[in-house]
Write an enzyme that holds these catalytic residues in place. Structure first.
Site, PDB file in Angstrom:
ATOM      1  N   SER A 272      31.557  31.304  33.267  1.00 13.55           N
ATOM      2  CA  SER A 272      32.387  30.197  32.801  1.00 13.55           C
ATOM      3  C   SER A 272      31.514  28.958  32.560  1.00 13.55           C
ATOM      4  O   SER A 272      30.592  29.009  31.753  1.00 13.55           O
ATOM      5  CB  SER A 272      33.510  29.920  33.804  1.00 13.55           C
ATOM      6  OG  SER A 272      34.448  29.026  33.266  1.00 13.55           O
TER       7      SER A 272
ATOM      8  N   ASP B 216      41.442  37.297  30.126  1.00 19.10           N
ATOM      9  CA  ASP B 216      41.060  35.947  30.563  1.00 19.10           C
ATOM     10  C   ASP B 216      42.171  34.965  30.199  1.00 19.10           C
ATOM     11  O   ASP B 216      42.488  34.772  29.018  1.00 19.10           O
ATOM     12  CB  ASP B 216      39.744  35.542  29.900  1.00 19.10           C
ATOM     13  CG  ASP B 216      39.132  34.288  30.517  1.00 19.10           C
ATOM     14  OD1 ASP B 216      39.894  33.421  30.983  1.00 19.10           O
ATOM     15  OD2 ASP B 216      37.896  34.182  30.539  1.00 19.10           O
TER      16      ASP B 216
ATOM     17  N   HIS C 130      39.935  35.665  34.202  1.00 21.18           N
ATOM     18  CA  HIS C 130      38.834  34.700  34.189  1.00 21.18           C
ATOM     19  C   HIS C 130      37.964  34.792  35.438  1.00 21.18           C
ATOM     20  O   HIS C 130      36.733  34.754  35.349  1.00 21.18           O
ATOM     21  CB  HIS C 130      39.379  33.283  34.046  1.00 21.18           C
ATOM     22  CG  HIS C 130      38.315  32.258  33.808  1.00 21.18           C
ATOM     23  ND1 HIS C 130      37.555  32.237  32.657  1.00 21.18           N
ATOM     24  CD2 HIS C 130      37.851  31.232  34.581  1.00 21.18           C
ATOM     25  CE1 HIS C 130      36.682  31.247  32.716  1.00 21.18           C
ATOM     26  NE2 HIS C 130      36.838  30.624  33.873  1.00 21.18           N
TER      27      HIS C 130
END
Length: 307
Positions: free
Chosen positions: A159, A243, A275
């Site tokens: 991320s 996600d 995610h």
């Protein structure tokens, strides 16, 4: 009536201007979340709790901030590759320890976990340029260690950490052997309209449509899509197709941009990956994918060069 409508328009305009002003002033607090809601900044556990061999490492960034890190060892003699792990946005490195424990077992590597400025026990407040300085300090530290194989340093970013990893990998082709990205965004500019839909009318990145008249006020744009094409090292893209935070399209576009210039870019998706749990939802395939990538691009290459 005209006067009333004018007052309404002025009122709406004033609210919009005030809202934008607040976004400009407090944007770092929206972009970076060092403390999870309801929790404290301190570490809930340490690697010792999970019976991992580790050392506390204190670094100093190039602008003088004191940064905390954990160097977690696969074995007392630190054999195998060393992964420089850049975490997701929310929380601190202690919240990733269960995943790191499994990573240690599955990949048989050392793992260096950096607390960005303002996160965990590190000093300061987060910003894009500041975090890039922190990442460089961590890599420089690893590159100077005598107890690891410095030719096998691999950057792993998830991320926000992926955006950090792309920059530090691009800037250090002689220090980083390979890069792994998981569920990373094309840019914060593109993410602005995803997280706060009304912002798409004012802020946008390479894949956003419409006007981008307020891009100039964004202090942490993290233009990963613009940078990833400059990375020359092997790259593995790990994408969770469920996600719920970063649209999977972002990872597909990052891969396309990289693959256009880098023949050693590899993309693997995981149908059930969200995610934060792609490493868990991906099961054995996830870890075998990473193992294969390391074996082909880091360990095997190192053995060949040694011979």
């Amino acid at each position: 009536m005209v006067s009333y409508m004018s007052l309404v328009m002025y009122g709406v305009g004033g609210i919009v201007v005030a809202g934008m002003a607040l976004l400009v002033v407090f944007q770092e607090k929206l972009v970076y979340v060092p403390v999870l809601p309801g929790l404290t900044k301190s570490y809930p556990i340490t690697p010792a709790r999970l019976r991992m061999i580790y050392e506390d490492v204190w670094l100093t960034s190039s602008d003088g901030l004191r940064l905390h890190s954990w160097f977690i060892k696969f074995s007392p003699d630190c054999t195998g590759p060393t992964i420089l792990f850049f975490q997701e946005n929310a929380g601190n490195i202690a919240h990733r320890l269960e995943m790191v424990r499994i990573m240690l077992q599955k990949l048989q590597c050392n793992i260096f976990m950096l607390s960005y400025r303002g996160y965990g026990a590190s000093d300061g407040y987060p910003s894009q340029q500041g975090i890039i300085r922190d990442a460089q300090a961590a890599l420089d530290h690893l590159s100077q260690r005598t107890d690891i194989d410095t030719s096998q340093i691999v950057v792993f970013g998830r991320s926000l950490g992926g955006a950090v990893g792309v920059v530090v990998t691009k800037n250090n082709p002689d220090k980083v052997a390979a890069l792994i990205l998981e569920n990373t965004f094309t840019s914060i500019l593109d993410m602005a309209g995803v997280l706060l839909p009304f912002l798409k009318w004012f802020i946008g990145g390479s894949i956003s449509k419409g006007p981008k008249i307020l891009n100039f006020v964004v202090r942490s744009p993290w233009n990963t899509l613009d940078t990833v094409g400059e990375v020359k090292q092997p790259i593995l893209f790990l994408s969770g197709l469920r996600d719920e935070m970063v649209p999977p399209l972002h990872m597909q576009m990052l891969y396309a941009k990289a693959a256009a210039r880098n023949k050693r870019a590899t993309f693997v998706d995981f149908p059930n990956g969200m995610h934060m749990d792609t490493w868990l939802a991906g099961g054995d395939l996830y870890w075998k994918t990473v193992q294969s990538f390391l074996q082909k691009n880091v360990i095997q290459n190192n053995d060949t060069e040694t011979r």
